[in-house]
Design a protein around this motif. Structure first.
Motif, mmCIF file in Angstrom:
data_model
loop_
_atom_site.group_PDB
_atom_site.id
_atom_site.type_symbol
_atom_site.label_atom_id
_atom_site.label_comp_id
_atom_site.label_asym_id
_atom_site.label_seq_id
_atom_site.Cartn_x
_atom_site.Cartn_y
_atom_site.Cartn_z
ATOM 1 N N ALA A 162 67.582 52.953 38.971
ATOM 2 C CA ALA A 162 66.695 52.218 39.885
ATOM 3 C C ALA A 162 67.128 52.423 41.335
ATOM 4 O O ALA A 162 66.300 52.653 42.220
ATOM 5 C CB ALA A 162 66.702 50.734 39.522
ATOM 6 N N SER A 163 68.432 52.350 41.585
ATOM 7 C CA SER A 163 68.939 52.538 42.949
ATOM 8 C C SER A 163 68.617 53.937 43.448
ATOM 9 O O SER A 163 68.176 54.131 44.597
ATOM 10 C CB SER A 163 70.451 52.299 42.983
ATOM 11 N N LYS A 167 64.901 54.299 44.297
ATOM 12 C CA LYS A 167 64.581 53.641 45.567
ATOM 13 C C LYS A 167 65.034 54.494 46.751
ATOM 14 O O LYS A 167 64.328 54.604 47.756
ATOM 15 C CB LYS A 167 65.223 52.257 45.613
ATOM 16 N N TYR A 199 60.825 55.653 45.987
ATOM 17 C CA TYR A 199 59.897 55.129 44.984
ATOM 18 C C TYR A 199 59.974 53.610 44.915
ATOM 19 O O TYR A 199 61.032 53.014 45.128
ATOM 20 C CB TYR A 199 60.207 55.714 43.606
ATOM 21 N N GLU A 200 58.839 53.009 44.601
ATOM 22 C CA GLU A 200 58.751 51.560 44.427
ATOM 23 C C GLU A 200 58.750 51.229 42.955
ATOM 24 O O GLU A 200 58.083 51.883 42.150
ATOM 25 C CB GLU A 200 57.468 51.030 45.081
ATOM 26 N N ASP A 215 62.117 44.024 40.036
ATOM 27 C CA ASP A 215 63.540 44.110 40.356
ATOM 28 C C ASP A 215 64.392 43.413 39.306
ATOM 29 O O ASP A 215 65.609 43.315 39.443
ATOM 30 C CB ASP A 215 63.809 43.481 41.731
#
Length: 973
Positions: free
Chosen positions: A386-387, A390, A394-395, A399
């Motif tokens: 995820a990090s 980002k 990318y969105e 979260d």
């Protein structure tokens, strides 16, 4: 004569069965599968008074339904040739690395579990543990499974597995419908549930008049009355929600809430029970069970103790034996489901026992800390991914996540194509969304490759080590798990391979399986599960494919399905086949749903009556009720056949409302009914359809075909007739075969339920082709047997049953026979008179058979006080004689009671089974010798199977229900 056509490497029956096979013929698989050799066949035929197998079959099966030509199947192949051919088919599958998720994950099957459970006939050839004294190993493994689920979900009681997550959710919906105090008929389904689960729920709700409301649980205002709801945890898109407020509001309107939960995530997240859930469901696939293109996998259902009498499936409970020793057995609730018929709350019969055993042993092997470490590692890798995404701009959709990310992107197709070029599968959600799910097999190298795909050709502007340093949990602290789990010693004692190996072997020795002796259960067809048939199950080309992988990557599976469907259609005489139903009960349900949909398509909405003979399987009426039908019983005559006069009267009485007849053929009483064509014609004359329960297809293959004599639908138990092993009570596969006018209504492999583009009944199972990986077993069986081999197997199955009936007739009455005094592939032995003459119950004989080293036949079904014996074609004459000798010896033991020579209470039968422990006590207060108890037959001195516990006190266990490892110390005395 049994000849071999070397061009086809198969059998050709020439009406005489005495010539010995040549060395070339001896290599034929059919000779390995069929137990009696030609000399034994000739001897058995002579004993029962027939000159040939053909003569026997002519007298057994009505002439007007006999098949007058060979089945049009490919030539029989040797084991080596068939394996090579299937390997070639398998090679057409492309094994990509899957990040699709959606409830299915790559995982590691510990080698010690794969070799010693999944590939071990001591585990996979055992039967459902109805005779608990000789099934203590499986029952302990299943008790471990229940304990694992109870503690991970935070609820009080769990069953010993269901079929898959989608059907488990549907069972929870039905359970909620029956339990809820709300009078509503609507069920809320969160839109974040897995799509396949939603599809199965819609299918199951439709005939019951349940309205499915799919929506946003955060916006649902409860103005619409509902009786229940289901939410996903974590959600299908990966998001983690705190459902406490939603559950509280649902309870305020008297609705029950089901949480579909991933068990691995529950090592880190607050369990559903602590959130307030009434029911939890899910799949244990990622606990060491291969993907298998969708199955088989063990699902679970856990709930509150207050609902224990409504929980579907099987529950293993703790009781004690006659000596006060702790003993396990199936709880009262399980036995009730089989006798409730149309009042049953579920039609579930099989469970995924073998897979539940694997999942439980995965937990035993890793222990609580090991499983938690796996979950933490998966979550940390997901946080790192995820990090990185980002940092690439990318969105993410959320979260708060565990192992799954939904990524916003303007070019989802382009990224998915780029991933496929690297042999990676991502989940396509929409044009601008895609999903990524990580698992225990994911590595940092995989992360880097994923990030490079999203970088679209550019180099990564960061180092993964930098991201690793800042990776932290990504869900709310209020959802962090604080309670312990898997605290019992069993989950904390066997973490080395040596210790687990010994534990597995110890449990295996407490079970009787086909590795020990014949299991002569009528209607259950415990035939050979050949090693060559089992080998392909664990090939990566079949086992490591995600059920929603692109069809372009599964050409091998597509070929397998097409061939197997065509073979089954030819064998049954039908036009089309669906392989999706993943159990016999689901096949029943799917077949009736197809009939229902057919009537609806013709505007005949009033056709809701289902005629069912009183002798039918208990699942038959339960399936009919689940399809919204009204069950009308049909009487049987004194010979066990359908009472044709009663059938005609009921068909005429309900002519306008008649939907279907459910009939088992040969009959549940083990006889080929002469009037089957008339029965089918009667139903058709009144506008109904004929559903044939294929449980006894073992007596028809190659000799007659349901599609020819009038049936419209037939379900098959591939775990019976077509050699998929029972696995201790599952897995099973129950495909349905239908006539051409019903083909368009078959289950939808796309798992949709859109009436605007299809007349399909929708999704029956959570995976498009059900338990796909074990279809390889039936493919191998048919490929190796060929037409003549399959036909010969059927003939020998009928011969073996009639031989046993003949040998036992002078000692026990045979309850039902056909007009020629013959039975089909099974026979019912009447023991009821022994209650009067010696106070001996059928259960006493069942337990005494254990001392002889045998599993009892089917007890008190379909007639109370009887046993139903089915030897199958795989058992040799020597084994048949051994079992018959045991039954005859037991009859002599009963005669001693009848004559007054033996105490009617303290005798060999009433005290059976005799364990080694009970024989080695210093005090022996029985009027018979230890030797008579332990070694009642010569073969028991050469090899002795010892029951692990004495006779179990079922009533005690039902009064004191304990269904987890905790609390067992209370029974140690």
């Amino acid at each position: 004569m049994v000849n071999l056509d070397l061009r086809e490497n198969t059998f050709v029956d020439k009406n005489s069965d005495v010539r010995l096979l040549s060395s070339e013929e001896d290599q034929s698989f059919a000779r390995r599968h069929i137990g009696p050799n030609p000399q034994a066949i000739a001897e058995m035929l002579k004993i029962i008074g027939f000159s040939s197998l053909e003569h026997l079959i002519d007298k057994t099966i009505p002439a007007d339904i006999r098949l007058n030509h060979q089945l049009n199947l490919p030539p029989a192949q040797s084991e080596a040739v068939a394996l090579a051919g299937l390997k070639e088919i398998a090679s057409k599958n492309q094994v990509f690395r899957s990040f699709i998720g959606q409830g299915y994950y790559n995982c590691y099957t510990p080698a010690v579990i794969q070799r010693n459970i999944l590939e071990n006939p001591g585990w996979y050839t055992a039967y459902t543990p109805y005779q608990a004294e000789i099934a203590q190993g499986r029952l302990e493994a299943l008790l471990n499974f229940q304990t694992m689920i109870i503690e991970l979900t935070g609820l009080e009681i769990a069953n010993a597995s269901l079929l898959d997550e989608g059907t488990a959710a549907a069972e929870a919906m039905s359970m909620s419908y029956g339990l809820s105090k709300s009078k509503a008929n609507a069920f809320f389904v969160s839109q974040t549930c897995h799509p396949q689960t939603i599809a199965v729920l819609k299918t199951r709700a439709n005939p019951l008049g349940i309205e499915i409301i799919v929506g946003d649980h955060e916006k649902f205002d409860f103005d619409k009355p509902i009786f229940g709801a289901i939410v996903q945890y974590p959600a299908s898109d990966g998001s983690i929600y705190d459902y406490r407020e939603f559950i509280k509001r649902a309870h305020e309107v008297k609705a029950l809430v089901t949480v579909a939960a991933d068990p691995l995530s529950l090592t880190l997240l607050t369990p559903p029970g602590e959130l307030g859930a009434d029911i939890a469901v899910g799949s244990t696939q990622r606990f060491g069970v291969p993907l298998g293109y969708g199955g088989p996998h063990a699902a679970y259902l856990a709930t509150k103790a207050a609902y224990q009498r409504s929980i579907p499936g099987r529950i293993v409970g703790v009781s004690r034996d006659a000596k006060g020793k702790k003993a396990l057995r199936l709880a009262l609730q399980t036995r009730e489901q089989h006798i409730r018929r149309d009042k049953a709350t579920s039609n579930i019969c099989t469970a995924q026992v073998l897979l539940a055993v694997m999942a439980s042993m995965y937990a035993v092997y890793h222990g609580p800390e090991g499983i938690k470490a796996i979950a933490q590692r998966v979550h940390k890798l997901t946080v790192m991914l995820a990090s990185g995404l980002k940092l690439l701009g990318y969105e993410l959709a959320s979260d708060s996540f565990f192992d799954t990310l939904t990524v916003h992107t303007p070019n989802a197709h382009e990224i998915i194509s780029s991933a496929e070029a690297r042999q990676i599968n991502l989940r396509y959600v929409t044009e601008n969304k895609l999903g990524i799910s990580l698992d225990e097999t994911t590595t940092t190298a995989h992360l880097e490759e994923l990030l490079l795909i999203f970088a679209q050709g550019a180099e990564l502007p960061f180092d993964l080590r930098e991201i690793d340093a800042i990776a932290h949990s990504k869900f709310s602290p209020v959802l962090k798990r604080t309670t312990t789990y898997l605290t019992d010693p069993v989950f904390n004692s066997y973490h080395s391979e040596t210790e687990l190996l010994r534990y597995l072997h110890r449990l295996e020795t407490r079970d009787l399986s086909l590795t020990t002796s014949i299991i002569p259960l009528g209607s259950c067809t415990m035939k050979l599960n050949a090693t060559a048939e089992m080998i392909p199950v664990t090939w990566a080309e079949f086992g490591q494919i995600h059920p929603f992988a692109p069809r372009s990557q599964t050409r091998g599976y597509n070929i397998l399905f097409e061939q197997l469907e065509s073979w089954l259609a030819e064998i049954t005489g039908f036009a089309a086949v669906s392989l999706q139903p993943n159990a016999g009960s689901q096949g029943e349900y799917a077949g009736l749903q197809v009939i229902r949909q057919y009537h609806l398509s013709r505007g005949e909405h009033q056709r809701q009556v289902c005629l069912i003979p009183e002798s039918a399987h208990g699942t038959n009426p339960a399936s009919a009720v689940m399809c919204g039908m009204k069950v009308i019983p049909i009487k049987c005559d004194r010979q066990g056949n359908i009472d044709v006069i009663d059938l005609e009267q009921k068909a005429a009485q309900y002519s306008r409302e008649l939907a279907a007849l459910m009939v088992t053929y040969p009959s549940t009483h083990g006889v080929f009914e002469e009037e089957i064509k008339t029965i089918c014609e009667t139903i058709h004359n009144h506008g109904g359809q004929v559903y044939l329960d294929g449980a006894n297809m073992n007596a028809q293959v190659g000799l007659c075909r349901p599609g020819d004599f009038g049936a419209d639908v037939c379900h098959l138990n591939l775990h019976k007739t077509f050699c998929i092993p029972h696995g201790g009570g599952g897995p099973g596969v129950g495909p349905i075969c239908v006539a051409s006018h019903l083909a368009r209504f078959l289950p939808d492999p796309l798992l949709t339920h859109d009436s605007t583009n299809s007349e399909s009944i929708g999704a029956i199972a959570a995976a498009p082709w059900g338990s796909a990986s074990i279809l390889t077993i039936s493919w191998m069986y048919i490929a190796m047997m060929g037409s003549a081999g399959l036909t010969q197997a059927t003939k020998v199955a009928i011969l073996n049953a009639n031989y046993m009936a003949h040998r036992l007739l002078d000692y026990y009455p045979i309850l039902f026979t056909g007009k020629s005094g013959l039975v089909a592939h099974e026979c019912i032995i009447d023991l009821r008179q022994l209650k009067k003459s010696a106070d001996i119950e059928v259960n006493d004989i069942a337990k005494r058979l254990m001392d002889y080293g045998f599993h009892a036949p089917t007890v008190s079904w379909p007639v109370a006080g009887t046993v139903m014996i089915e030897p199958t074609e795989s058992e040799s004459k020597e084994e048949l004689d051994r079992f018959c000798d045991a039954m005859i010896s037991i009859r002599q033991e009963i005669a001693a009671i009848e004559s007054g020579q033996v105490d009617p209470e303290n005798n060999l039968l009433k005290n059976a089974p005799h364990t080694a422990e009970s024989l080695l006590t210093s005090v022996w207060d029985h009027p018979y010798s230890r030797e008579d108890a332990a070694y009642p037959a010569p073969w028991t001195k050469e090899y002795k199977y010892w029951p692990f516990v004495s006779r179990i006190d079922n009533a005690y266990g039902d009064r004191n229900l304990v269904c987890s490892c905790q609390g067992m110390e209370a029974y140690s005395d």
